[in-house]
Design a protein around this motif. Structure first.
Motif, PDB file in Angstrom:
ATOM      1  N   LEU A 166       0.873  -1.037   0.084  1.00 37.49           N
ATOM      2  CA  LEU A 166       0.147   0.018   0.085  1.00 37.49           C
ATOM      3  C   LEU A 166       1.000   1.277  -0.238  1.00 37.49           C
ATOM      4  CD1 LEU A 166      -2.658  -1.233   2.716  1.00 37.49           C
ATOM      5  CD2 LEU A 166      -3.003  -0.811   0.175  1.00 37.49           C
TER       6      LEU A 166
ATOM      7  N   ARG B  81       0.963   3.891  -3.127  1.00 40.43           N
ATOM      8  CA  ARG B  81       0.630   5.176  -2.799  1.00 40.43           C
ATOM      9  C   ARG B  81       1.623   6.399  -3.245  1.00 40.43           C
ATOM     10  NH1 ARG B  81       1.516   9.372   1.304  1.00 40.43           N
ATOM     11  NH2 ARG B  81      -0.221  10.879   0.994  1.00 40.43           N
TER      12      ARG B  81
ATOM     13  N   LEU C 194      -5.315   6.112  -0.507  1.00 38.45           N
ATOM     14  CA  LEU C 194      -5.445   4.959  -0.917  1.00 38.45           C
ATOM     15  C   LEU C 194      -6.110   3.944   0.183  1.00 38.45           C
ATOM     16  CD1 LEU C 194      -4.546   3.024  -3.122  1.00 38.45           C
ATOM     17  CD2 LEU C 194      -2.451   2.386  -1.834  1.00 38.45           C
TER      18      LEU C 194
END
Lengths: 98, 144
Positions: A69, A73, A86
């Protein structure tokens, strides 16, 4: 604030970033909580002039998911020069777009 | 915020994990513990599960584990989790402790979400573990 831009070009570019990172997918498949809605082509993306919100699901290969993640991002922020949020909305057994 | 499927936790700047994802991983982790017979759905969860099964039949596609029996209380930077389950084949206390530890480790490691509390509620004890149950037809077949 501008109207949300959910154009195909933007969605395609975000999909490419997610594919490069791996394990993350647009939250639009039939198993995901966000589904296609009339009049909105890409409901998993919300974009304004200075902000982009991307909703994704993660498959088992993405675990542990936090590094993915963060990477996604960072890549989205660099690619679009926007404030990116995100959101991981669900986990799936397999890629939803298969 | 206390809800099974609402709320979210910001795990890093601009990165948010929603309660549904936390609940999904919690359910998977709890089911992996030896002695957990099932998670116990609420009435609403039971109805939702029927809907999922119907959709499976229509689409011919399996869905990921349902999250019945899981409650997520999402706070800005951490969560409190509730797990309601039935146990069998092992002492309930032993199973509860292991579920609590497994869930906490999984959620923190895999999602980066800090877990402040895991509350395990044993709602039923199966006296005969599922693997020991013999279908009635088989019993009839081997009976003299």
């Amino acid at each position: 604030m501008t109207e949300p831009d959910t154009g195909e070009d933007l969605a395609t570019a975000v999909r490419a970033v997610l594919a490069e990172v791996g394990g993350l997918h647009p939250a639009v498949a039939e198993d995901a909580p966000i589904t296609k809605v009339p009049g909105v082509d890409e409901p998993w993306i919300t974009a304004t002039a200075d902000r982009l919100v991307v909703r994704v699901v993660a498959d088992a290969e993405a675990m542990p998911v936090l590094p993915k993640l963060l990477l996604a991002r960072q890549a989205l922020t660099s690619a679009f020069e926007l404030d990116v949020e995100l959101r991981l909305v669900d986990l799936v057994d397999r890629p939803p777009d298969e | 915020m206390t809800t099974a499927l609402g709320g979210a936790v910001e795990v890093a700047e601009g990165v948010v994990v929603e309660s549904r994802a936390i609940a999904r991983l919690t359910a998977t982790a709890a089911r992996s513990v030896d002695g957990v017979v099932s998670l116990e759905p609420t009435l609403l969860g039971f109805v939702a599960d029927l809907g999922r099964q119907l959709r499976d039949v229509i689409t011919g596609r399996d869905v990921a584990d349902p999250v019945d029996g899981i409650q997520v209380s999402a706070e800005p930077a951490a969560v409190r989790l509730g797990v309601a389950l039935s146990v069998g084949g092992r002492p309930a206390r032993e199973v509860s402790v292991e579920v609590s530890r497994t869930v906490r480790d999984n959620v923190q490691h895999n999602l980066g979400v800090r877990v402040d509390e895991v509350r395990v509620t044993v709602v039923d004890v199966a006296l005969i573990p599922p693997e020991a149950r013999v279908p009635q037809q088989q019993v009839a077949a081997v009976a003299p």
